[in-house]
Each structure stands twice: as C-alpha cells, then as structure tokens.
Design a protein around this motif. Structure first.
Motif, PDB file in Angstrom:
ATOM      1  N   ALA A 159       0.830  -1.201   0.000  1.00 48.13           N
ATOM      2  CA  ALA A 159       0.000   0.000   0.000  1.00 48.13           C
ATOM      3  C   ALA A 159       0.867   1.254   0.000  1.00 48.13           C
ATOM      4  O   ALA A 159       0.563   2.235  -0.696  1.00 48.13           O
ATOM      5  N   ALA A 160       1.940   1.225   0.781  1.00 43.88           N
ATOM      6  CA  ALA A 160       2.834   2.379   0.854  1.00 43.88           C
ATOM      7  C   ALA A 160       3.459   2.670  -0.513  1.00 43.88           C
ATOM      8  O   ALA A 160       3.534   3.820  -0.946  1.00 43.88           O
ATOM      9  N   ARG A 161       3.873   1.617  -1.235  1.00 42.42           N
ATOM     10  CA  ARG A 161       4.470   1.823  -2.557  1.00 42.42           C
ATOM     11  C   ARG A 161       3.431   2.369  -3.542  1.00 42.42           C
ATOM     12  O   ARG A 161       3.733   3.226  -4.383  1.00 42.42           O
ATOM     13  N   GLY A 162       2.210   1.860  -3.430  1.00 41.83           N
ATOM     14  CA  GLY A 162       1.150   2.361  -4.300  1.00 41.83           C
ATOM     15  C   GLY A 162       0.860   3.830  -4.049  1.00 41.83           C
ATOM     16  O   GLY A 162       0.663   4.618  -4.989  1.00 41.83           O
ATOM     17  N   LEU A 163       0.821   4.230  -2.780  1.00 38.07           N
ATOM     18  CA  LEU A 163       0.577   5.629  -2.440  1.00 38.07           C
ATOM     19  C   LEU A 163       1.717   6.520  -2.932  1.00 38.07           C
ATOM     20  O   LEU A 163       1.483   7.630  -3.427  1.00 38.07           O
ATOM     21  N   ARG A 164       2.934   6.035  -2.781  1.00 35.99           N
ATOM     22  CA  ARG A 164       4.088   6.814  -3.234  1.00 35.99           C
ATOM     23  C   ARG A 164       4.014   7.053  -4.747  1.00 35.99           C
ATOM     24  O   ARG A 164       4.236   8.178  -5.230  1.00 35.99           O
ATOM     25  N   GLU A 165       3.702   5.998  -5.499  1.00 34.22           N
ATOM     26  CA  GLU A 165       3.606   6.121  -6.953  1.00 34.22           C
ATOM     27  C   GLU A 165       2.498   7.083  -7.353  1.00 34.22           C
ATOM     28  O   GLU A 165       2.662   7.921  -8.251  1.00 34.22           O
ATOM     29  N   ALA A 166       1.354   6.994  -6.650  1.00 29.82           N
ATOM     30  CA  ALA A 166       0.224   7.875  -6.966  1.00 29.82           C
ATOM     31  C   ALA A 166       0.562   9.331  -6.668  1.00 29.82           C
ATOM     32  O   ALA A 166       0.272  10.232  -7.467  1.00 29.82           O
ATOM     33  N   LEU A 167       1.172   9.580  -5.549  1.00 27.76           N
ATOM     34  CA  LEU A 167       1.483  10.957  -5.157  1.00 27.76           C
ATOM     35  C   LEU A 167       2.536  11.589  -6.062  1.00 27.76           C
ATOM     36  O   LEU A 167       2.534  12.807  -6.276  1.00 27.76           O
ATOM     37  N   HIS A 168       3.423  10.773  -6.595  1.00 30.80           N
ATOM     38  CA  HIS A 168       4.500  11.303  -7.422  1.00 30.80           C
ATOM     39  C   HIS A 168       4.232  11.110  -8.914  1.00 30.80           C
ATOM     40  O   HIS A 168       5.174  11.190  -9.725  1.00 30.80           O
ATOM     41  N   ALA A 169       2.986  10.899  -9.280  1.00 28.51           N
ATOM     42  CA  ALA A 169       2.636  10.843 -10.702  1.00 28.51           C
ATOM     43  C   ALA A 169       3.071  12.146 -11.360  1.00 28.51           C
ATOM     44  O   ALA A 169       2.780  13.235 -10.870  1.00 28.51           O
ATOM     45  N   GLU A 175       7.848  11.140   5.874  1.00 24.82           N
ATOM     46  CA  GLU A 175       6.505  10.833   6.376  1.00 24.82           C
ATOM     47  C   GLU A 175       5.499  10.920   5.236  1.00 24.82           C
ATOM     48  O   GLU A 175       5.618  11.772   4.333  1.00 24.82           O
ATOM     49  N   LEU A 176       4.518  10.065   5.268  1.00 19.12           N
ATOM     50  CA  LEU A 176       3.442  10.113   4.282  1.00 19.12           C
ATOM     51  C   LEU A 176       2.808  11.504   4.254  1.00 19.12           C
ATOM     52  O   LEU A 176       2.524  12.054   3.180  1.00 19.12           O
ATOM     53  N   SER A 177       2.602  12.097   5.423  1.00 25.33           N
ATOM     54  CA  SER A 177       1.969  13.420   5.496  1.00 25.33           C
ATOM     55  C   SER A 177       2.771  14.464   4.730  1.00 25.33           C
ATOM     56  O   SER A 177       2.210  15.330   4.049  1.00 25.33           O
ATOM     57  N   ALA A 178       4.107  14.393   4.825  1.00 20.94           N
ATOM     58  CA  ALA A 178       4.947  15.375   4.140  1.00 20.94           C
ATOM     59  C   ALA A 178       4.828  15.238   2.627  1.00 20.94           C
ATOM     60  O   ALA A 178       4.772  16.241   1.898  1.00 20.94           O
ATOM     61  N   ASP A 179       4.776  14.009   2.133  1.00 21.03           N
ATOM     62  CA  ASP A 179       4.625  13.801   0.698  1.00 21.03           C
ATOM     63  C   ASP A 179       3.263  14.297   0.213  1.00 21.03           C
ATOM     64  O   ASP A 179       3.150  14.908  -0.857  1.00 21.03           O
ATOM     65  N   VAL A 180       2.231  14.014   0.977  1.00 24.65           N
ATOM     66  CA  VAL A 180       0.895  14.484   0.588  1.00 24.65           C
ATOM     67  C   VAL A 180       0.875  16.006   0.537  1.00 24.65           C
ATOM     68  O   VAL A 180       0.361  16.608  -0.422  1.00 24.65           O
ATOM     69  N   MET A 181       1.435  16.661   1.539  1.00 24.61           N
ATOM     70  CA  MET A 181       1.437  18.126   1.581  1.00 24.61           C
ATOM     71  C   MET A 181       2.254  18.731   0.445  1.00 24.61           C
ATOM     72  O   MET A 181       1.944  19.820  -0.049  1.00 24.61           O
ATOM     73  N   ALA A 182       3.300  18.032   0.030  1.00 28.61           N
ATOM     74  CA  ALA A 182       4.151  18.548  -1.040  1.00 28.61           C
ATOM     75  C   ALA A 182       3.543  18.319  -2.426  1.00 28.61           C
ATOM     76  O   ALA A 182       3.681  19.158  -3.322  1.00 28.61           O
ATOM     77  N   GLN A 183       2.847  17.201  -2.607  1.00 27.40           N
ATOM     78  CA  GLN A 183       2.364  16.829  -3.939  1.00 27.40           C
ATOM     79  C   GLN A 183       0.917  17.267  -4.191  1.00 27.40           C
ATOM     80  O   GLN A 183       0.505  17.381  -5.345  1.00 27.40           O
ATOM     81  N   VAL A 184       0.161  17.471  -3.127  1.00 26.46           N
ATOM     82  CA  VAL A 184      -1.220  17.964  -3.251  1.00 26.46           C
ATOM     83  C   VAL A 184      -1.318  19.159  -2.297  1.00 26.46           C
ATOM     84  O   VAL A 184      -1.784  19.036  -1.171  1.00 26.46           O
ATOM     85  N   ASP A 185      -0.844  20.311  -2.757  1.00 28.45           N
ATOM     86  CA  ASP A 185      -0.553  21.419  -1.847  1.00 28.45           C
ATOM     87  C   ASP A 185      -1.470  22.625  -1.953  1.00 28.45           C
ATOM     88  O   ASP A 185      -1.292  23.605  -1.236  1.00 28.45           O
ATOM     89  N   SER A 186      -2.452  22.594  -2.798  1.00 27.38           N
ATOM     90  CA  SER A 186      -3.334  23.755  -2.946  1.00 27.38           C
ATOM     91  C   SER A 186      -4.187  23.963  -1.700  1.00 27.38           C
ATOM     92  O   SER A 186      -4.498  23.006  -0.975  1.00 27.38           O
ATOM     93  N   ASP A 187      -4.588  25.209  -1.484  1.00 31.25           N
ATOM     94  CA  ASP A 187      -5.388  25.540  -0.303  1.00 31.25           C
ATOM     95  C   ASP A 187      -6.882  25.587  -0.601  1.00 31.25           C
ATOM     96  O   ASP A 187      -7.667  25.973   0.264  1.00 31.25           O
TER      97      ASP A 187
END
Length: 417
Positions: free
Chosen positions: A282-292, A346-358
């Motif tokens: 699951a972690a690898r899948g999330l990483r790939e999705a976030l860094h599309a 951290e997963l949270s840091a990747d999410v904040m960096a890759q999906v960062d709009s307010d």
C-alpha cells in the motif's frame, strides 16, 4: 464528531517563620551566642541561606514591625524582615499588601540584589507569558498563539486568561456557561513540592471577559477554533475547554505523525501488529500515486486531482476508508510506518508537497486522508473519549514549573481535587 479545529491557518503549605523574640533562652540569645562564637559574618550568611532563625512554635508570622515599615515606606527594612522568612512565609506576608506596595518591595529586592527574594516577589507580583509556535496536523500547517498571566498566592498559582468576545449582531455570549466548562475541566491539579509533598499550590485557571484573546461568537453550530466560537455548539462542554488549551499555548494531540506524537505526549506512538507485506504494498502504491508526473502543459490543480484519484484507488484496493482520526487503525498505522521506512519521509509530508493547494475541497481531502494514517490521544487536546481524565499532567506541567521558578526546588503536577 471530531474535536473541532481550533486554529487559524499558519501563514501553601510548609512552616511559617516567626520574628525574633527578646526572652531568656529565646532567639535573641541564640543569635547573640552565635555572634560571639562565630561572628557577625556567620549570622549574615545564615540568614542569606534561609535557615530557621525566625521561627516559633505557633508557625505564624508576627509582621507588625514589617507593616509599620511598609506604611512608612522603609522598603529596606521591609526587605530585611522578609530575608529572615522562608519562601512560604514571604508569599503569605507579601500577599496581604496592596499591589503598589508589593511592587515597591519587589523593586527594593532587585536593588538589594537579593536573588531569593527577587524570584519569590516576582512570582507574587505575577508574570505575563506569550507562546507562539506552529504545528502540522492532518496534512495542514497551523499556528498556536497562547497568552496568559500567572501569579503566586499563599494557596495557589492563578493563571489568568483574558477572552475578549466579539459577538455577531444580535448574539448573546454564554460566557458563564463556557467559563464553567473550562473550570470544571481544567481545575483539578496542584503543583506539589517533590521534597515536601505537604507543600502544594492549586493550579487555578481563571478565564475572564477582558483584553486578551479576541474571539468571534456566532449563532448556530459550526466547527469552533481558538478565535471563533458558536453559541449552538452541541459539544461546547468539550470544544470550549479544548480551545482554552490553545489559549494557554498547548498543541493539538490529534492527527500527528509518530515522531510528533511522541514529542507532544512524551509517549511513543502505539505499536501495530498489522501485516507488513500488505502495508508495504500500500505504501508503494501511495508513493507512486502521489508522485505521478505533472505534464508540461497540465494545470497544477488538474495534476493534483489526478493524483488524488490515484490515491483513492490505492485506498479502495486496501479497504481503507479515509475519515480523519476516526479511520486510524492497525493497518493505516503500519502503512505510515512502512512508508517512512521505505522512502525516508513521512506520508503526510509527501501528501502536503504533492497535493498542496489551499482550495477547500483539496485541503479537506488532504486532512481527511492524512489524519487516517496518524495518531490521536483521548485527552482534552486530542479526540476526547475518556471523560474521567481529559486533562493529563503534561498539560499543566508548565504551571508547576512557574511555581518552581518562584519558590525554587522541584515541583510537579498532581491531580488531587
């Protein structure tokens, strides 16, 4: 319903001393004898070290001469009298005075460079504290702005917190009820002298209407924050005391990453026994999705929504339904642990960096997602479910430290009333 989000987005005990008495075999004879045997310097040093040279069996202080000195404005003699008392007796004696006289004595102590009296009299006079810090909660960054004053009394440390309510037109502020919720939740601790547990100071939180934190008040029910309360809040008995915690500088204890959870709570994040293989997949899948990758001509928000859709697909494949801290479970915690282990972030840091709009839809999705993989306490500063003990010793430790600052020694909080 989860605990409301309270933030704004970041951009007496002891013996009492007695005065010297002129009586055969009394304190005067003791002092004279000490002067003859060891000299005046030894007597002066004895007083400076706060040894018991001004005590009597009654445990009370005869401050008649001291009061005369204060009335006459003879602050030097007043300081001389206080020098012979222990800290507890100094607090009791000085607390009887008018604020103006207390301040003049405090200034005299500073002029005399009496370190012990300076710290005690500073505590009786009171101090103002401001706290400013940031926190990352649920994939968003927020600011904490705490402000209060504290003062030592014979029986307590009183923490005053001004709350300046700004009601919308036609709104009546139920301040009495709100203050009652705060006091009934927070006022159960004392600061205890670890060398002599009979010496205690109740930690008394005193919210009042006045200058301090500006709080907008609106009718209806909404998600409260530190600067905005709602009259119709059905959870006000929990949400208002929670917001009060931020007014005294405390951070949230919900939706925190493992390392941050340990920093805030002084306890490691709970262990998880969920399957490692599934969590790693699951972690690898999330990483790939976030860094599309984002194409050259693609709008950033378009890429964000594409990444969000890919993340949602990974979650569905693993039967994970994001729902803030309500969705936390052994699997989500294991996924977060493996994500950090595999990718050193951290997963949270990747999410904040890759999906960062307010934008609200993106920000809400981000918190709903990230909160599901983080950690939450059951305290008043988390998602309170244990109503029998919502305030923990760590929440009031700073105020035991204030007592320690004023009276010396080692003081720690204890829930005793």
């Amino acid at each position: 319903m989860r605990i409301p989000d309270e933030r704004a987005l970041e951009p007496g005990g002891g013996h009492r001393a007695a005065p010297a008495r002129s009586r055969s075999g009394g304190l005067t004879d003791q002092v004279v004898g000490l002067q003859r045997s060891a000299g005046n310097a030894a007597v002066v040093q004895l007083i400076r070290e706060n040894r018991s040279v001004q005590r009597d069996p009654t445990g009370t202080v005869d401050d008649t001469e001291f009061q005369k000195n204060v009335s006459a404005g003879d602050w030097s003699k007043g300081i001389g009298f206080l020098t012979g008392l222990d800290d507890t007796a100094v607090v009791a004696t000085v607390s009887k005075l008018k604020p103006g006289d207390r301040e003049k004595l405090r200034q005299a102590a500073h002029s005399a460079s009496s370190a012990r009296l300076i710290r005690v009299l500073d505590g009786v006079a009171g101090k103002s504290v401001k706290v400013s810090q940031g926190e990352q909660v649920g994939g968003n960054t927020f600011g904490i702005r705490g402000a209060y004053s504290w003062q030592i009394t014979p029986d307590s440390i009183v923490v005053n917190v001004g709350m300046q309510f700004k009601p919308d037109a036609g709104v009546t502020v139920p301040s009495g009820a709100w203050f009652g919720y705060i006091r009934s939740t927070w006022n159960h601790y004392s600061a205890v002298n670890q060398a002599d547990p009979t010496q205690k100071k109740q930690i008394v939180f005193n919210p009042y209407e006045g200058a301090g934190h500006v709080i907008q008040v609106t009718n209806g029910e909404g998600r409260a924050n530190a600067g905005h309360y709602y009259v119709g809040d059905s959870r006000a008995a929990q949400s208002v005391p929670h917001e009060f915690g931020h007014l005294i500088g405390l951070e949230d204890e919900y939706e925190r990453d493992a390392a941050d959870f340990q920093r805030v709570t002084d306890a490691p994040a709970p262990a998880t026994a969920a399957p490692v293989e599934q969590a790693q997949a699951a972690a690898r899948g999330l990483r790939e999705a976030l860094h599309a990758k984002e194409s050259f001509f693609e709008k950033h928000k378009t890429a964000e929504h594409r990444r969000m859709g890919m993340v949602n697909a990974v979650l569905a494949a693993n039967n994970i339904v994001p729902d803030y801290q309500r969705a936390e479970n052994a699997l989500t915690h294991q996924v977060a642990k493996q994500y950090q282990s595999l990718f050193s972030v951290e997963l949270s840091a990747d999410v904040m960096a890759q999906v960062d709009s307010d934008d609200k839809d993106i920000s809400d999705w981000r918190e709903q997602l990230v909160g599901s993989f983080q950690y939450t306490t059951t305290s008043i500063m988390g998602d309170m479910s244990d109503h029998s003990h919502p305030v923990e010793p760590r929440h009031v430790r700073a105020f035991a430290a204030c007592v320690q600052q004023a009276l010396g020694g080692t003081w720690a909080p204890s829930m005793d009333h």
